[in-house]
Write a protein that holds these residues in place. Structure first.
Motif, PDB file in Angstrom:
ATOM      1  N   ASP A 177       2.457   6.014  -7.311  1.00 55.53           N
ATOM      2  CA  ASP A 177       1.435   6.824  -7.992  1.00 55.53           C
ATOM      3  C   ASP A 177       1.742   8.305  -7.826  1.00 55.53           C
ATOM      4  O   ASP A 177       1.631   9.088  -8.765  1.00 55.53           O
ATOM      5  N   GLY A 178       2.143   8.675  -6.625  1.00 58.30           N
ATOM      6  CA  GLY A 178       2.453  10.076  -6.344  1.00 58.30           C
ATOM      7  C   GLY A 178       3.638  10.568  -7.172  1.00 58.30           C
ATOM      8  O   GLY A 178       3.626  11.693  -7.689  1.00 58.30           O
ATOM      9  N   MET A 201       4.102   8.720   3.345  1.00 56.97           N
ATOM     10  CA  MET A 201       4.370   8.857   1.901  1.00 56.97           C
ATOM     11  C   MET A 201       3.978  10.244   1.401  1.00 56.97           C
ATOM     12  O   MET A 201       4.625  10.793   0.512  1.00 56.97           O
ATOM     13  N   ASP A 202       2.911  10.833   1.977  1.00 59.37           N
ATOM     14  CA  ASP A 202       2.531  12.204   1.608  1.00 59.37           C
ATOM     15  C   ASP A 202       3.681  13.156   1.926  1.00 59.37           C
ATOM     16  O   ASP A 202       4.029  14.028   1.131  1.00 59.37           O
ATOM     17  N   LYS A 255       0.843  -1.206   0.000  1.00 56.38           N
ATOM     18  CA  LYS A 255       0.000   0.000   0.000  1.00 56.38           C
ATOM     19  C   LYS A 255       0.880   1.259   0.000  1.00 56.38           C
ATOM     20  O   LYS A 255       0.668   2.184  -0.784  1.00 56.38           O
ATOM     21  N   ALA A 256       1.874   1.260   0.869  1.00 58.97           N
ATOM     22  CA  ALA A 256       2.780   2.418   0.947  1.00 58.97           C
ATOM     23  C   ALA A 256       3.543   2.578  -0.375  1.00 58.97           C
ATOM     24  O   ALA A 256       3.684   3.685  -0.913  1.00 58.97           O
ATOM     25  N   LYS A 313       2.680   1.547  -3.436  1.00 57.63           N
ATOM     26  CA  LYS A 313       1.807   1.973  -4.532  1.00 57.63           C
ATOM     27  C   LYS A 313       1.486   3.468  -4.399  1.00 57.63           C
ATOM     28  O   LYS A 313       1.476   4.207  -5.392  1.00 57.63           O
ATOM     29  N   TYR A 314       1.247   3.891  -3.181  1.00 56.62           N
ATOM     30  CA  TYR A 314       0.919   5.305  -2.951  1.00 56.62           C
ATOM     31  C   TYR A 314       2.088   6.195  -3.374  1.00 56.62           C
ATOM     32  O   TYR A 314       1.911   7.209  -4.047  1.00 56.62           O
ATOM     33  N   THR A 344       3.597   4.196   6.401  1.00 56.72           N
ATOM     34  CA  THR A 344       2.186   4.562   6.251  1.00 56.72           C
ATOM     35  C   THR A 344       1.996   5.526   5.075  1.00 56.72           C
ATOM     36  O   THR A 344       2.956   6.154   4.608  1.00 56.72           O
ATOM     37  N   VAL A 345       0.727   5.658   4.654  1.00 56.52           N
ATOM     38  CA  VAL A 345       0.374   6.574   3.578  1.00 56.52           C
ATOM     39  C   VAL A 345       0.681   8.023   4.003  1.00 56.52           C
ATOM     40  O   VAL A 345       1.136   8.842   3.197  1.00 56.52           O
ATOM     41  N   LYS A 346       0.456   8.299   5.272  1.00 54.78           N
ATOM     42  CA  LYS A 346       0.745   9.653   5.783  1.00 54.78           C
ATOM     43  C   LYS A 346       2.245   9.970   5.602  1.00 54.78           C
ATOM     44  O   LYS A 346       2.614  11.067   5.175  1.00 54.78           O
TER      45      LYS A 346
END
Ligand code: PLP
Length: 380
Positions: free
Chosen positions: A268-269, A359-360, A261-262, A264-265, A355-357
């Motif tokens: 994509d980003g 990755m942001d 998940k991390a 892919k995020y 985490t996705v956070k």
């Protein structure tokens, strides 16, 4: 925020592993070979760890040899098979993108008179199976191909290789694949693994040796590890390794999907937000690695810029790359990347803790680092 994205170099040890090791150091100091109770108790916890590791590989307990690291497991497999099968043949086949623990051992074996053939890869680090098939002959005693590449995450077709290997012993360096891809049915005769890539202690490894494979002793002495590797067992390291495997394999799917998940995020980003990039990892690669070339930049400079924001990445393979940054990745070179593409490459490698956070935050800092570098370097 600290974002650790260098998990292919090594992982943060699980707290439970540290606690287990501390308990072992305090209480289980008896020598597993001693005949008294303290020795017996140490022997018991070593046995338990061996069982956990054997199960994770679909092996039986007596097919596991503990070693001091993945490098030792690789060296033991290569030197052991080459020397014990010398009379049966002279040829060893490997790939051009192996870790130095395999490539350097191959160089030593070449000096001893063995013929080593290095199979190439495509632009996503996928093995040239036609070349491999053509290379395997009756003289081939060993095929050693890694299970997951440490720089790109490319998963190699070990099961397919097992079907065409003829009489050769098939070894796979699964240091990067262990705990990320299922190895139970991979059908390799020998498998190298390392504890510190799955939140276990550094300086602990294991080698799976399928029953019936003849291996000479690697360390001679008191006969521990069924005579293959003498020396008093590293009891805290072994039980720490066992604990890490118990935890990592206890929620195998959950961990792998968190990494995926991390990854892919972030992927994509990067594709949406940053122009002129090349994704060097294949789409169907392991969830743990993403390798990207940011054209018009230098990976090493990006690494140190991100470091200032407490984001930790790598330019290649930390355990093999020259600390001074000299010398280009042999993996990306074998993939046919141009020097400028290699120069701008960064490896992001994930654990279940990312985490996705996070990755942001990485995307924000990365975009700014890349555009700053390109502005200064007047790229486009
Ligand atoms: N093989 C591969 C594919 C690796 O990535 C590594 C380390 O990064 C090793 C072997 C060596 O493992 P160790 O550090 O346990 O010696």
């Amino acid at each position: 925020m600290l974002v650790y994205l260098d998990n292919s170099a090594t992982t943060r040890q699980y707290d439970e592993v540290t606690e287990t090791m501390m308990r072992a150091m305090e209480n289980y100091y008896g020598n597993p070979s001693s005949l008294h109770t303290l020795g017996y108790e140490s022997e018991k916890i070593v046995k338990n760890a061996r069982r956990i590791i054997a199960r994770s590989l679909g092996a039986s307990d007596d097919e596991i040899i503990f070693t001091s690291c993945g490098t030792e497991s690789d060296n033991t497999a290569l030197y052991g098979i080459a020397h014990s099968r010398r009379r049966q043949g002279n040829k060893i086949i490997t790939s051009r993108v192996e870790h130095p623990a395999v490539l350097e051992a191959c160089k030593v074996l070449e000096k001893e008179g063995f013929q080593v053939e290095y199979i190439g890869v495509d632009s996503k680090c996928r093995l040239d199976m036609d070349a491999l098939q053509a290379a395997i002959d009756e003289n081939t005693i060993l095929v050693s191909v890694m299970n997951v590449n440490n720089e790109t995450g490319t998963i190699m077709p070990i099961t397919e290789i097992s079907k065409i290997k003829k009489n050769a012993v098939l070894h796979t360096d699964a240091v990067q694949g262990y705990g990320k891809v299922d190895l139970k049915n991979c059908r390799a005769d020998m498998i190298s693994v390392s504890a510190h890539k799955i939140h276990g202690p550094k300086g602990m490894g294991a080698l799976y040796v399928r029953k019936g494979i003849n291996l000479p002793a690697y360390l001679s002495g008191g006969g521990q590890e069924r005579g293959y590797r003498s020396g008093t067992e590293n009891v805290p390291g072994i039980v720490g390794f066992g604990k890490a495997v118990e935890l990592a394999f206890g929620d195998f799917q959950g961990r792998v999907s968190a990494m995926g998940k991390a990854r892919k995020y972030l992927l994509d980003g990067i594709c949406d937000g940053i122009k002129d990039v090349i994704i060097n990892s294949p789409e169907d690669g392991a969830a743990s690695v993403l390798n990207v070339s940011f054209l018009g930049t230098r990976g090493e400079v990006l690494l140190h810029t991100l470091e200032q924001d407490r984001i930790f990445v790598s330019t290649g393979s930390a355990c093999s790359s020259n600390k001074k940054g000299k010398g280009q990745s042999h993996v990306l070179t074998a993939m046919g990347l141009k020097p400028k593409e290699i120069e701008g490459a960064i490896r992001f490698s994930f654990s279940e803790f990312n985490t996705v956070k996070e990755m942001d935050y990485v995307l924000d800092r990365l975009e700014s680092a890349v555009s700053r570098f390109r502005r200064l370097g007047s790229f486009r």
